[in-house]
Design an enzyme around this catalytic site. Sequence first.
Site, PDB file in Angstrom:
ATOM      1  N   SER A  18      -6.800   0.835 -12.421  1.00 12.59           N
ATOM      2  CA  SER A  18      -6.614   2.073 -11.687  1.00 12.59           C
ATOM      3  C   SER A  18      -7.765   3.038 -11.972  1.00 12.59           C
ATOM      4  CB  SER A  18      -5.246   2.659 -12.061  1.00 12.59           C
ATOM      5  OG  SER A  18      -4.798   3.565 -11.096  1.00 12.59           O
ATOM      6  N   ASP A  46      -1.470  -2.185  -2.216  1.00  8.56           N
ATOM      7  CA  ASP A  46      -1.453  -1.303  -3.381  1.00  8.56           C
ATOM      8  C   ASP A  46      -1.118   0.117  -2.929  1.00  8.56           C
ATOM      9  OD1 ASP A  46      -2.283   0.406  -5.601  1.00  8.56           O
ATOM     10  OD2 ASP A  46      -3.351  -1.339  -6.382  1.00  8.56           O
ATOM     11  N   HIS A  63       1.012  -1.769  -7.639  1.00  6.35           N
ATOM     12  CA  HIS A  63      -0.270  -1.215  -8.058  1.00  6.35           C
ATOM     13  C   HIS A  63      -0.940  -2.126  -9.069  1.00  6.35           C
ATOM     14  CE1 HIS A  63      -3.338   1.566  -8.987  1.00  6.35           C
ATOM     15  NE2 HIS A  63      -2.757   2.208  -9.972  1.00  6.35           N
TER      16      HIS A  63
END
Length: 519
Positions: A230, A460, A488
Amino acid sequence: MATRLRTAVAATLTGTVLLVSGCTGQAPDGGAEEPSESLGALGDITEQELDWDACESGPSDAECATYEVPLDYDEPGGDRIEIAVKRMAATGDDVIGSLLVNPGGPGGSGYDYVDHASFIVSDQVRERFDLVGFDPRGVGRSTPITCLSAAELDDFIGEGAESVDGDGDMAELTEAGVADMEEDSRGFVEACRTNAPDLMLNVGTVNVARDMDVLRALLGDEKLTYLGASYGTHIGAHYAERFPDRVRALVLDGAVDPTLDQLDLSVAQATGFETALRAFVEDCLAREGCPLGESGDTVEDGVAALDAFLASTAEEPLSNAVDDREIGRARTELGVLAALYSESWWERVRQGLDDAVNDGDGTVLLQLGDELYSRGDTQEYENSTAALIAVNCSDSPSPREVGAYAEAAEEAGEESPIFGPSLAWGALPCAFWPEEAVYDGGPLDAPGAPPIMVVGTTRDSATPYAWAEALAGELESGFLVTRDGDGHTGYRMGDACVDRMVDAYLLDLEVPGDGMACA
């Protein structure tokens, strides 16, 4: 609602410029690549020793240490700050070196992330690498940035649009509503100026990358092996840009597009959340007792039911069995938002919605929102929200006119009517962030770096797949591995094909074909 980019694994487990010279890999005239900056320029910083000792928390076989870095790398002999680091030793004897990890955020704790080693990487990777996590500057156990008090943060995060619009819809705020948003955002930045005047100028990701290079050297690794998820992909991209010749292997999973400013990121993120929301609603409607409808209803019906329910909470807040906070639309939205980070949270969000819709009880949704924003107990937050906003606003220039955020909120509302406007307005503090603290060093293409793996997931929620495509294309040596799925990030998310590719790359530097999909 500031943009939070946290790996799904971290979210599940935690049920939680910078006056930079020569930041880019190219000379200002577009000429030859500049070499990595010399560690020798940092003086005794690189002569430290990591004094490993037992950790205050985490597994009994973990060991912890701290090291110092310059507050401002332009003044390496000036003030210093502290970085906290945790290590889990490799389980085998044939050790390659250290694998540094970061779970995202900004504001996520790499120090705590290491506690969950078996979830982060495979057993094969654990055998060959010491797993090392650190709290980036400004975060947690490292020298933290603190702006608002806990009570002030409750107001800043939880009040949202309740006081400015009858149904809490932030797509088209009244003039008074915009003024309130501006006042709150200016107040946050001024609190940072008061409580962290120097640190707020030096928390951007380019400095985190430099701190990570100091750690690499102190660990005794000639080159860096890194797994960033991320927002952690942004750290890795900055590292590759600044130190391309010190890269061994970088896995950038759930990528952030470094070409977008914070407002653009928020608008683009709305598309990912809308996709994830529809997946959650579809799953809910297929289950008996779904609080958003019943079998035979369409996804559009379910989303409309959720929207109507959220609007009702702005006028009639939900009950709260935890404390005296009012659970209006903003806090209810945050609870639902938790579902969009990982399928593993869907059951809790369904339960929270069931309690809220049928009994008027918002306690579960409140707790889910608290976990997203690291409100660890009923009295205090971790400092992750301050770090989140400070880093986001430091990492790229953002519009300075409030009207740009109103336009973005309207645009984001077209992509994601429920969450889009809040995401856009959540970037407003960046309009008032000190300009001298904002990185504007150009593209992150990392010329000269060895192959860099970018992992993208097609649906995502927090980091849309297009961002992974963009980062893999921008990095000169980037290559894309695609996971076809929901949730995610991609590694350790149940796709054996992706896991095999990541493991082979980390262990043996194997590079699959560009655009390789696992489906």
